[in-house]
Design a protein around this motif. Structure first.
Motif, PDB file in Angstrom:
ATOM      1  N   GLY A 113       0.819  -1.220   0.000  1.00 18.95           N
ATOM      2  CA  GLY A 113       0.000   0.000   0.000  1.00 18.95           C
ATOM      3  C   GLY A 113       0.847   1.262   0.000  1.00 18.95           C
ATOM      4  O   GLY A 113       0.313   2.365  -0.174  1.00 18.95           O
ATOM      5  N   CYS A 114       2.158   1.120   0.153  1.00 25.07           N
ATOM      6  CA  CYS A 114       3.065   2.278   0.062  1.00 25.07           C
ATOM      7  C   CYS A 114       2.926   2.950  -1.301  1.00 25.07           C
ATOM      8  O   CYS A 114       3.222   4.131  -1.451  1.00 25.07           O
ATOM      9  N   LEU A 115       2.471   2.178  -2.308  1.00 20.29           N
ATOM     10  CA  LEU A 115       2.311   2.748  -3.651  1.00 20.29           C
ATOM     11  C   LEU A 115       1.274   3.868  -3.647  1.00 20.29           C
ATOM     12  O   LEU A 115       1.417   4.862  -4.349  1.00 20.29           O
ATOM     13  N   TRP A 116       0.216   3.720  -2.845  1.00 14.59           N
ATOM     14  CA  TRP A 116      -0.808   4.775  -2.767  1.00 14.59           C
ATOM     15  C   TRP A 116      -0.308   5.933  -1.912  1.00 14.59           C
ATOM     16  O   TRP A 116      -0.719   7.065  -2.088  1.00 14.59           O
ATOM     17  N   ARG A 117       0.537   5.604  -0.935  1.00 14.09           N
ATOM     18  CA  ARG A 117       0.988   6.636   0.006  1.00 14.09           C
ATOM     19  C   ARG A 117       2.204   7.395  -0.517  1.00 14.09           C
ATOM     20  O   ARG A 117       2.620   8.378   0.085  1.00 14.09           O
ATOM     21  N   GLY A 118       2.814   6.904  -1.609  1.00 14.62           N
ATOM     22  CA  GLY A 118       4.059   7.504  -2.085  1.00 14.62           C
ATOM     23  C   GLY A 118       5.155   7.342  -1.064  1.00 14.62           C
ATOM     24  O   GLY A 118       5.969   8.248  -0.860  1.00 14.62           O
ATOM     25  N   ALA A 119       5.179   6.181  -0.390  1.00 12.19           N
ATOM     26  CA  ALA A 119       6.120   5.991   0.721  1.00 12.19           C
ATOM     27  C   ALA A 119       6.886   4.681   0.588  1.00 12.19           C
ATOM     28  O   ALA A 119       7.162   4.011   1.576  1.00 12.19           O
ATOM     29  N   CYS A 120       7.211   4.306  -0.657  1.00 13.32           N
ATOM     30  CA  CYS A 120       7.914   3.035  -0.858  1.00 13.32           C
ATOM     31  C   CYS A 120       9.420   3.167  -0.717  1.00 13.32           C
ATOM     32  O   CYS A 120      10.113   2.178  -0.500  1.00 13.32           O
ATOM     33  N   LEU A 121       9.926   4.380  -0.896  1.00 13.94           N
ATOM     34  CA  LEU A 121      11.365   4.538  -1.075  1.00 13.94           C
ATOM     35  C   LEU A 121      12.154   4.505   0.232  1.00 13.94           C
ATOM     36  O   LEU A 121      11.696   4.987   1.266  1.00 13.94           O
ATOM     37  N   SER A 136      13.141  14.363  -7.474  1.00 15.00           N
ATOM     38  CA  SER A 136      14.534  14.100  -7.114  1.00 15.00           C
ATOM     39  C   SER A 136      15.264  13.311  -8.198  1.00 15.00           C
ATOM     40  O   SER A 136      14.640  12.598  -8.994  1.00 15.00           O
ATOM     41  N   ASP A 137      16.578  13.444  -8.195  1.00 16.24           N
ATOM     42  CA  ASP A 137      17.410  12.635  -9.091  1.00 16.24           C
ATOM     43  C   ASP A 137      18.043  11.464  -8.344  1.00 16.24           C
ATOM     44  O   ASP A 137      18.703  10.617  -8.956  1.00 16.24           O
ATOM     45  N   VAL A 138      17.882  11.417  -7.037  1.00 15.05           N
ATOM     46  CA  VAL A 138      18.510  10.377  -6.216  1.00 15.05           C
ATOM     47  C   VAL A 138      17.652   9.112  -6.286  1.00 15.05           C
ATOM     48  O   VAL A 138      16.480   9.127  -5.875  1.00 15.05           O
ATOM     49  N   THR A 139      18.216   8.011  -6.837  1.00 13.15           N
ATOM     50  CA  THR A 139      17.449   6.762  -6.925  1.00 13.15           C
ATOM     51  C   THR A 139      17.565   5.990  -5.604  1.00 13.15           C
ATOM     52  O   THR A 139      18.606   6.041  -4.940  1.00 13.15           O
ATOM     53  N   ARG A 140      16.487   5.278  -5.260  1.00 12.19           N
ATOM     54  CA  ARG A 140      16.415   4.636  -3.942  1.00 12.19           C
ATOM     55  C   ARG A 140      15.818   3.235  -4.014  1.00 12.19           C
ATOM     56  O   ARG A 140      15.088   2.911  -4.947  1.00 12.19           O
ATOM     57  N   HIS A 141      16.121   2.444  -2.971  1.00 13.27           N
ATOM     58  CA  HIS A 141      15.510   1.117  -2.849  1.00 13.27           C
ATOM     59  C   HIS A 141      13.992   1.265  -2.654  1.00 13.27           C
ATOM     60  O   HIS A 141      13.568   2.032  -1.784  1.00 13.27           O
ATOM     61  N   PRO A 185      17.590  -1.974   7.472  1.00 15.95           N
ATOM     62  CA  PRO A 185      18.733  -1.125   7.124  1.00 15.95           C
ATOM     63  C   PRO A 185      18.483  -0.259   5.889  1.00 15.95           C
ATOM     64  O   PRO A 185      19.204   0.711   5.662  1.00 15.95           O
ATOM     65  N   MET A 186      17.482  -0.595   5.092  1.00 11.32           N
ATOM     66  CA  MET A 186      17.199   0.188   3.881  1.00 11.32           C
ATOM     67  C   MET A 186      16.110   1.232   4.121  1.00 11.32           C
ATOM     68  O   MET A 186      15.681   1.917   3.190  1.00 11.32           O
ATOM     69  N   ARG A 187      15.622   1.330   5.389  1.00 11.24           N
ATOM     70  CA  ARG A 187      14.621   2.354   5.714  1.00 11.24           C
ATOM     71  C   ARG A 187      15.321   3.544   6.361  1.00 11.24           C
ATOM     72  O   ARG A 187      15.936   3.392   7.406  1.00 11.24           O
ATOM     73  N   PRO A 188      15.200   4.731   5.762  1.00 14.71           N
ATOM     74  CA  PRO A 188      15.764   5.895   6.444  1.00 14.71           C
ATOM     75  C   PRO A 188      15.076   6.056   7.804  1.00 14.71           C
ATOM     76  O   PRO A 188      13.860   5.910   7.907  1.00 14.71           O
ATOM     77  N   SER A 189      15.857   6.289   8.825  1.00 17.78           N
ATOM     78  CA  SER A 189      15.278   6.337  10.166  1.00 17.78           C
ATOM     79  C   SER A 189      16.058   7.309  11.037  1.00 17.78           C
ATOM     80  O   SER A 189      17.256   7.502  10.844  1.00 17.78           O
ATOM     81  N   LEU A 190      15.379   7.902  11.976  1.00 18.52           N
ATOM     82  CA  LEU A 190      16.057   8.805  12.913  1.00 18.52           C
ATOM     83  C   LEU A 190      16.729   8.023  14.028  1.00 18.52           C
ATOM     84  O   LEU A 190      17.692   8.483  14.633  1.00 18.52           O
ATOM     85  N   THR A 191      16.207   6.840  14.308  1.00 20.39           N
ATOM     86  CA  THR A 191      16.662   6.097  15.488  1.00 20.39           C
ATOM     87  C   THR A 191      17.272   4.729  15.161  1.00 20.39           C
ATOM     88  O   THR A 191      17.707   4.033  16.065  1.00 20.39           O
ATOM     89  N   GLY A 192      17.261   4.317  13.908  1.00 16.31           N
ATOM     90  CA  GLY A 192      17.754   2.981  13.548  1.00 16.31           C
ATOM     91  C   GLY A 192      16.658   1.946  13.526  1.00 16.31           C
ATOM     92  O   GLY A 192      16.872   0.809  13.103  1.00 16.31           O
ATOM     93  N   GLY A 193      15.456   2.313  13.972  1.00 11.02           N
ATOM     94  CA  GLY A 193      14.319   1.393  13.922  1.00 11.02           C
ATOM     95  C   GLY A 193      14.310   0.416  15.090  1.00 11.02           C
ATOM     96  O   GLY A 193      15.321   0.226  15.766  1.00 11.02           O
ATOM     97  N   PRO A 194      13.163  -0.227  15.321  1.00  8.93           N
ATOM     98  CA  PRO A 194      13.027  -1.136  16.470  1.00  8.93           C
ATOM     99  C   PRO A 194      13.614  -2.519  16.191  1.00  8.93           C
ATOM    100  O   PRO A 194      12.920  -3.532  16.250  1.00  8.93           O
ATOM    101  N   VAL A 195      14.912  -2.546  15.864  1.00  9.31           N
ATOM    102  CA  VAL A 195      15.574  -3.792  15.462  1.00  9.31           C
ATOM    103  C   VAL A 195      15.469  -4.865  16.560  1.00  9.31           C
ATOM    104  O   VAL A 195      15.229  -6.039  16.284  1.00  9.31           O
TER     105      VAL A 195
END
Lengths: 225, 156
Positions: A113-121, A136-141, A185-195
């Motif tokens: 559903g990230c496709l609808w939210r524009g939040a896949c990258l 943007s010109d920066v390509t992302r996962h 590790p491929m999600r930009p995060s402020l805290t590193g995520g709840p690993v």
């Protein structure tokens, strides 16, 4: 709630429904209802946990509950959903296994559903399938699509497992944790995520795989008749 | 159970008391022209958050902005713009959430209007030199904030 989030939720629910049609062997009558209720309980618990973590008192600021974009705690949401499914299946704990694959597919739908939210990258990447946002010109996962794909594979894998009590449920929990851990590790995060929580889900899931029979008997013995 | 729940609720309520808004100075007023002139001189990326003390979603995203400032404050400049507000409310808000970066007072909403932002909150992302890269209308979540900051840093 933002409409794009609502569409992502609808995608998750649709995937859940498809899952109930694919893996309906031994399923309880209220199969889809139980899973959908589990998702809603997870959303409520996750949002409340996020509010408390942010220092927002849900009793004195009840309207803030609806600001879903303000944050939903993934670990608390997962614990809420699993807790609800356990409680709703306390009289027929072995039936939990019939829900496992559909739950994973529903989760995959939510991520897609990230496709609808524009939040896949996610983080920047030069891989051929990486893409960029329109500004943007920066390509992302496309990290959320990776997660969705891993969860679909997990759903199929779990669907093919044997009938030992709670084997599928434990494997589903472990694989869901693994899918999130592998993509974190491929999600930009402020805290590193709840690993740590994802690792815990894997450990608990494997524990359930190993001791599922004992756990099932223990829960059913204590369930009120 | 009920007593324990009440104790948790009451202890949480304690944090909502008077936190001494008179300890802070008034937020400096700023016009759109002054703001534009300011960010053109900044030689690093700038995250501008538009907020107000009466704005419910602003309360939800305030702790996140604090986290972002702690994580990226050495590489990215953070600026808060308080709009359609009063100084007393603004100071209480800042005391409550401890937002330690620079904030300006824009009662007439000149700045968000100048950059095409809609509603409150809004978060603007500027490249060094003041070029507007992205605008996020509405409450910002951790992923969106982290992704946009990453985008600014990737542009160099």
């Amino acid at each position: 709630m933002e409409f794009t989030l609502l569409w992502a939720a609808v995608t998750g629910a649709a995937a859940l429904w498809v899952g109930t049609k694919i893996w309906d062997t031994d399923a309880p009558d209220d199969y889809f209802d139980r899973l959908l209720a589990g998702a809603l309980v997870g959303l409520v618990v996750g949002r409340l946990a996020a509010m408390l973590a942010q220092g927002v008192n849900p009793v004195t600021n009840p309207l803030e509950f609806i600001v879903i974009r303000g944050g939903v705690s993934t670990p608390a949401a997962a614990a809420g959903s699993v807790g609800w499914l356990l409680w709703s299946s306390r009289h027929d704990i072995a039936k939990l296994d019939a829900l496992a694959s559909a739950a994973l597919l529903g989760l995959a739908g939510w991520h897609a559903g990230c496709l609808w939210r524009g939040a896949c990258l996610g983080t920047a990447s030069d891989l051929p399938w990486a893409w960029s946002s329109p500004t943007s010109d920066v390509t992302r996962h496309p990290v959320e699509l990776y997660a969705a794909l891993l969860l679909v594979v997990a759903a199929i894998t779990v669907g093919g497992l044997g009938r030992r009590v709670l084997l599928k449920s434990g494997a589903a929990l472990a694989l869901a944790g693994l899918a999130r851990l592998a993509t974190e590790p491929m999600r930009p995060s402020l805290t590193g995520g709840p690993v740590g929580w994802y690792v815990l889900a894997i450990v608990v899931g494997l524990g359930v795989v190993i001791w599922g029979g004992h756990i099932g008997r223990w829960v059913e013995k204590r369930a009120p008749t | 159970m009920i007593i324990a729940a009440l104790a948790i609720v009451l202890s949480a309520c304690g944090a909502d008391g008077d936190t001494g808004s008179n300890l802070r100075e008034d937020l400096p007023p700023i016009t759109a022209e002054e703001f534009e002139a300011h960010i053109e001189t900044v030689n690093r990326p700038v995250v501008v958050n538009v907020w107000a003390s009466w704005c419910l979603p602003c309360r939800s995203e305030a702790p996140l902005l604090n986290e972002a400032f702690a994580a990226y404050g050495d590489r990215v400049e953070f600026i808060g713009i308080d709009v359609q507000d009063n100084q007393a409310g603004a100071k209480l808000f800042l005391e409550e959430f401890g937002l330690d970066f620079d904030h300006f007072f824009d009662r007439g909403r000149e700045i968000p209007n100048a950059y095409g932002g809609i509603g409150t909150p809004i978060t603007f992302f500027f490249a060094p030199g003041g070029q507007l890269v992205n605008t996020h209308n509405g409450v910002v979540d951790e992923r969106t904030l982290a992704l946009n900051i990453d985008e600014l840093l990737a542009r160099g």
